[in-house]
Scaffold this active site. Structure first.
Site, short mmCIF file in Angstrom:
data_model
loop_
_atom_site.label_atom_id
_atom_site.label_comp_id
_atom_site.label_asym_id
_atom_site.label_seq_id
_atom_site.Cartn_x
_atom_site.Cartn_y
_atom_site.Cartn_z
N LYS B 67 0.84 -1.20 0.00
CA LYS B 67 0.00 0.00 0.00
C LYS B 67 0.87 1.24 0.00
O LYS B 67 1.74 1.40 0.86
CB LYS B 67 -0.91 0.02 1.22
CG LYS B 67 -1.83 1.25 1.22
CD LYS B 67 -2.79 1.27 2.38
CE LYS B 67 -2.25 2.07 3.54
NZ LYS B 67 -3.27 2.42 4.53
N VAL B 164 -16.54 24.66 12.63
CA VAL B 164 -17.99 24.47 12.72
C VAL B 164 -18.57 24.13 11.34
O VAL B 164 -19.42 23.25 11.20
CB VAL B 164 -18.66 25.74 13.30
CG1 VAL B 164 -20.18 25.65 13.20
CG2 VAL B 164 -18.22 25.93 14.76
N GLY B 222 -6.80 8.84 15.58
CA GLY B 222 -6.14 9.94 14.87
C GLY B 222 -4.62 9.89 14.87
O GLY B 222 -3.98 10.15 13.86
N LYS B 228 1.65 13.49 16.93
CA LYS B 228 0.20 13.63 17.02
C LYS B 228 -0.27 13.09 18.36
O LYS B 228 0.20 12.05 18.83
CB LYS B 228 -0.48 12.86 15.88
CG LYS B 228 -0.23 13.47 14.49
CD LYS B 228 -1.07 12.79 13.43
CE LYS B 228 -0.73 13.29 12.03
NZ LYS B 228 -1.44 12.52 10.99
#
Lengths: 317, 317
Positions: B67, B164, B222, B228
């Site tokens: 991949k 938002v 995530g 991260k």
């Protein structure tokens, strides 16, 4: 997205443009302009097969290339080629897939042939005329064709292979304009050669040191994995100058690996082809010198040949 | 050779079959049945982009998968997706290319969604009804759809995202049969959740420890690269049980990397999802316990989802 098969790819490759691109790849590699992560590898011991993933990026190029190549030696018994693979060309600016080049190894075959001929032309005596090619596979034929194309159509080729039948078939596959004949005495063919090109998958040395006359140049392209060796270590040890496409690879898994592991050569002696291209004075310094170039194959050349294919394709659309 | 594009691939994926395959991939990984070489990586600092090459082979499978996935965060400003890529399916018996799945990340998106829902279903309290999803991207939507599909259509989803507008668009993209509403108070949504699913690319913790009530399960998908982090370290430190798809990856570049590097957690506490699937007693041991599952994504799941696509395609020809 562009998708090309083997025949389409082969038809798009102009040999002279490819030779320019492969020479530039030599230079870029030696100048450190190529980002080359470690080669990926996965083995399939149940079928004695494996897969290598070579990838890299030449600084400034708008694309990068991932080459996937498999080798399953058992295929031959099924009447299939042992080598398979494809190259994926991706944008280095957006990460999109630009092209799938399902070349089934033909790009590697061609760039390896050209890479060998560039090394010979650069390092052999200018008067070289007699070239002995060792091997009977696709790569032996590619070496003959590339040497004839890049050096001279007047070259006289002898070809020796372990299998007489396969070697005869290789001779037939070479264009008739090239002067090539099959020989069965390897020692004699080496003693009488200006240049020896080895393109076998041999795991035990074929070329003996006392067969190599002063002034001979040897281009060895067969050893591309640990355990393969085409030249007796003494050939390398007694050579007056050693060359490689990428010294680190030749020392790790190429023709120089075994003599280096046995501390028989000074590894600092190895000069890269790209450095000789940039500064021809680094090459053969006397017509009596024996020189050995070991080519293990570099990802920059895979990138280069993919670029040639893509550019040629873009010119058609 | 089979060649499929994104739309063709998405149409071929049956969610239930994919869920079975992804669960089996969890099991195979934890049982050590998957040959997973190190992930390849090349960076393009001029464009803040990079490329990962994940590949592997499940023992006994007739094929293996490579991949290639790229991430170029600058694409968004050009109106293009940041992620791109394809999977190459090759024979593990002959090395031939079987299929090119130019999925542009959709297989990864789907298997990640399913992987999260499997973890939640396995580890959350059986009475769980209220799920708070953090994030507004494709993966937040996939998590909602997979949780509804694998757990219950009665689940009540709240979704919170930093933007938002993007979050409102994500809500609109979810099928109308799913009960999902947008919220702007993340703390309140966490305090009132049975399950929290985080699916952001955040590099600073979003979820605070004192927002997490007893009995809550957290699935974090995530954090897939060093730097991260979605959960405050204290969330991980104070959790009653820690789970991962592949413990070594979670400790290296997942949600557990920072607490582990700071010696705040006993890394031996981490249980792999595949082990829980094989032995559910390894899961949540009390309805009051807080559990955290960190999913960094495993190549076995990429192989699994490619197998689902190929099998479905073969059934059509």
């Amino acid at each position: 997205m562009i998708s090309l098969n083997r025949d389409e790819i082969e038809a798009l490759i102009d040999h002279d443009l490819a030779a320019e691109a492969v020479a530039e790849a030599y230079r870029a590699t030696s100048l450190g302009k190529v980002n080359l992560p470690p080669v990926g590898h996965i083995a399939f011991p149940d079928h004695a097969g494996d897969c290598h993933i070579k990838y890299g990026h030449v600084a400034g190029d708008p694309f990068f290339v991932i080459k996937i190549a498999t080798g399953f030696p058992g295929n031959e018994a099924l009447g299939q080629p042992n080598g398979n693979g494809l190259s994926v060309v991706m944008s280095a600016e957006t990460g999109e897939v630009r092209a799938l080049l399902h070349d089934e190894m033909v790009m590697t075959d061609i760039r390896t042939g050209i890479g060998g001929a560039i090394a010979t032309k650069l390092l052999a005596r200018k008067s070289s005329l007699k070239i002995t090619v060792v091997g009977s596979g696709v790569q032996a034929r590619r070496q003959i064709e590339s040497h004839a194309s890049l050096m001279s159509e007047d070259l006289i080729f002898k070809i020796w292979g372990r299998s007489v039948d396969k070697t005869a078939a290789a001779v037939k596959a070479v264009p008739e304009t090239i002067n090539v004949s099959q020989v069965t005495d390897l020692e004699d063919a080496c003693r009488n050669a200006d240049v020896i090109v080895t393109a076998t998958g041999s795991t035990s040395p074929l070329i003996q040191s006392d067969w190599v006359q002063p002034g001979t140049h040897i281009t060895a392209v067969g050893a591309d994995a640990l355990g393969k060796q085409e030249l007796e270590s003494e050939v390398v040890v007694s050579a007056d100058a050693l060359f490689a496409d990428l010294a680190s690879q030749s020392l790790d898994h190429g023709e120089f690996a075994i003599p280096a592991a046995n501390h028989l050569i000074d590894t600092n002696r190895i000069v890269e082809i790209g450095d000789v291209l940039a500064n021809p004075g680094c090459g053969k310094s006397s017509d009596d010198h024996v020189t050995v170039a070991d080519l293990t194959g570099i990802a920059a050349q895979d990138i280069a040949i993919a670029g040639v294919v893509l550019n040629a394709f873009m010119a058609t659309v």
